[in-house]
Design a protein around this motif. Sequence first.
Motif, short mmCIF file in Angstrom:
data_model
loop_
_atom_site.label_atom_id
_atom_site.label_comp_id
_atom_site.label_asym_id
_atom_site.label_seq_id
_atom_site.Cartn_x
_atom_site.Cartn_y
_atom_site.Cartn_z
N THR A 177 9.70 20.45 -4.09
CA THR A 177 10.35 19.57 -5.08
C THR A 177 11.81 18.86 -4.53
O THR A 177 12.45 19.24 -4.01
CB THR A 177 10.83 20.34 -6.24
OG1 THR A 177 9.56 21.22 -6.73
CG2 THR A 177 11.19 19.65 -7.54
N VAL A 178 11.42 17.66 -4.62
CA VAL A 178 12.77 16.51 -4.40
C VAL A 178 13.09 15.82 -5.37
O VAL A 178 12.12 15.41 -6.24
CB VAL A 178 11.99 15.64 -3.07
CG1 VAL A 178 13.34 14.80 -2.73
CG2 VAL A 178 11.84 16.63 -1.88
N LEU B 67 12.63 14.35 4.76
CA LEU B 67 13.04 15.78 4.37
C LEU B 67 13.25 16.64 5.83
O LEU B 67 12.38 16.67 6.65
CB LEU B 67 11.70 16.43 3.86
CG LEU B 67 12.05 17.42 3.15
CD1 LEU B 67 13.23 17.63 2.03
CD2 LEU B 67 10.78 18.26 2.32
N GLN B 68 14.47 17.17 5.92
CA GLN B 68 14.85 17.81 6.83
C GLN B 68 13.87 19.01 7.41
O GLN B 68 13.51 19.62 6.11
CB GLN B 68 16.29 18.44 7.14
CG GLN B 68 17.26 17.18 6.90
CD GLN B 68 17.32 16.37 8.18
OE1 GLN B 68 17.34 16.81 9.34
NE2 GLN B 68 16.78 14.98 8.11
N PRO B 69 13.78 19.38 8.43
CA PRO B 69 12.92 20.62 8.79
C PRO B 69 13.48 22.06 7.95
O PRO B 69 14.69 22.01 7.79
CB PRO B 69 13.07 20.75 10.22
CG PRO B 69 13.50 19.67 10.67
CD PRO B 69 14.37 18.90 9.60
N ILE B 70 12.66 22.72 7.70
CA ILE B 70 12.88 24.01 6.95
C ILE B 70 12.45 25.34 7.89
O ILE B 70 11.41 25.50 8.70
CB ILE B 70 12.32 24.22 5.68
CG1 ILE B 70 12.48 23.06 4.76
CG2 ILE B 70 12.31 25.59 4.94
CD1 ILE B 70 11.67 23.19 3.21
N ASN B 71 13.48 26.21 8.17
CA ASN B 71 13.48 27.43 8.75
C ASN B 71 12.63 28.60 8.04
O ASN B 71 13.19 29.31 7.56
CB ASN B 71 14.44 28.07 9.58
CG ASN B 71 14.42 28.80 10.56
OD1 ASN B 71 13.40 29.57 10.56
ND2 ASN B 71 15.39 29.03 11.62
N PHE B 72 11.31 28.51 8.00
CA PHE B 72 10.50 29.49 7.29
C PHE B 72 10.69 30.93 7.74
O PHE B 72 10.63 31.68 7.06
CB PHE B 72 8.96 29.06 7.13
CG PHE B 72 8.89 27.88 6.06
CD1 PHE B 72 8.94 27.91 4.80
CD2 PHE B 72 8.63 26.58 7.01
CE1 PHE B 72 8.79 26.91 4.13
CE2 PHE B 72 8.44 25.42 6.17
CZ PHE B 72 8.39 25.50 4.72
N ASP B 73 10.85 31.06 9.07
CA ASP B 73 11.24 32.28 9.52
C ASP B 73 12.33 33.14 9.02
O ASP B 73 12.59 34.15 8.61
CB ASP B 73 11.19 32.53 11.06
CG ASP B 73 9.79 32.17 11.57
OD1 ASP B 73 8.97 32.84 11.32
OD2 ASP B 73 9.56 31.36 12.79
N ALA B 74 13.60 32.09 9.21
CA ALA B 74 14.96 32.69 8.35
C ALA B 74 14.56 32.96 7.11
O ALA B 74 15.11 33.86 6.56
CB ALA B 74 15.88 31.60 8.78
N LEU B 75 13.96 31.94 6.13
CA LEU B 75 13.96 32.23 4.80
C LEU B 75 13.13 33.58 4.56
O LEU B 75 13.42 34.36 3.83
CB LEU B 75 13.04 31.27 4.14
CG LEU B 75 13.92 29.86 3.99
CD1 LEU B 75 13.10 28.68 3.63
CD2 LEU B 75 15.19 30.10 3.31
N TYR B 76 12.02 33.79 5.29
CA TYR B 76 11.34 35.22 5.26
C TYR B 76 12.10 36.18 5.56
O TYR B 76 12.22 37.29 4.77
CB TYR B 76 9.97 35.03 6.21
CG TYR B 76 9.37 36.34 6.24
CD1 TYR B 76 8.67 36.62 5.05
CD2 TYR B 76 9.52 37.16 7.25
CE1 TYR B 76 7.81 37.66 5.25
CE2 TYR B 76 8.85 38.32 7.19
CZ TYR B 76 7.89 38.81 6.02
OH TYR B 76 7.22 39.96 6.21
N PHE B 77 12.97 36.26 6.57
CA PHE B 77 13.67 37.38 6.91
C PHE B 77 14.84 37.65 5.92
O PHE B 77 15.25 38.74 5.75
CB PHE B 77 14.52 37.23 8.37
CG PHE B 77 13.21 37.57 9.53
CD1 PHE B 77 12.40 38.77 9.30
CD2 PHE B 77 12.74 36.44 10.48
CE1 PHE B 77 11.56 38.83 10.33
CE2 PHE B 77 11.95 36.70 11.41
CZ PHE B 77 11.17 37.89 11.38
N GLN B 78 15.44 36.43 5.26
CA GLN B 78 16.30 36.39 4.53
C GLN B 78 15.89 37.34 3.13
O GLN B 78 16.43 38.29 2.51
CB GLN B 78 16.84 35.19 4.00
CG GLN B 78 17.87 35.26 2.88
CD GLN B 78 18.37 33.97 2.62
OE1 GLN B 78 18.00 32.91 3.02
NE2 GLN B 78 19.50 33.82 1.99
#
Length: 104
Positions: free
Chosen positions: A12-13, A77-88
């Motif tokens: 969502t933007v 849209l800037q890249p999203i670090n899905f790995d970091a979100l997952y680990f968080q």
Amino acid sequence: GDNHYEVVLTLTVAAANAGATAFMIEVFQGGIFQCSGFPADELHRVLHAVCPNLLFPYARETIASLIQKAGFPEFVLQPINFDALYFQSQQQQAAAQAEDAEKH
């Protein structure tokens, strides 16, 4: 079916100007992934981090195209670090479980 998983990435933007909403876009980018040979914990990471990472460029392109077609300036849209979100998320769940265990 067996080893087939549907993953849907929702982005969502929204943009506001002087407190008024200029636009709001919500994109659902889905994919069907065939995943086999992963242990359960690794499969969970693949479905919640790797697959969204593969879907993201398509959703980002759709958002950029919609914004430009609506007559607004170019938006990337800037890249999203899905790995970091997952680990968080995993750390938050572990902390919540530990807190819940302390209460009981």
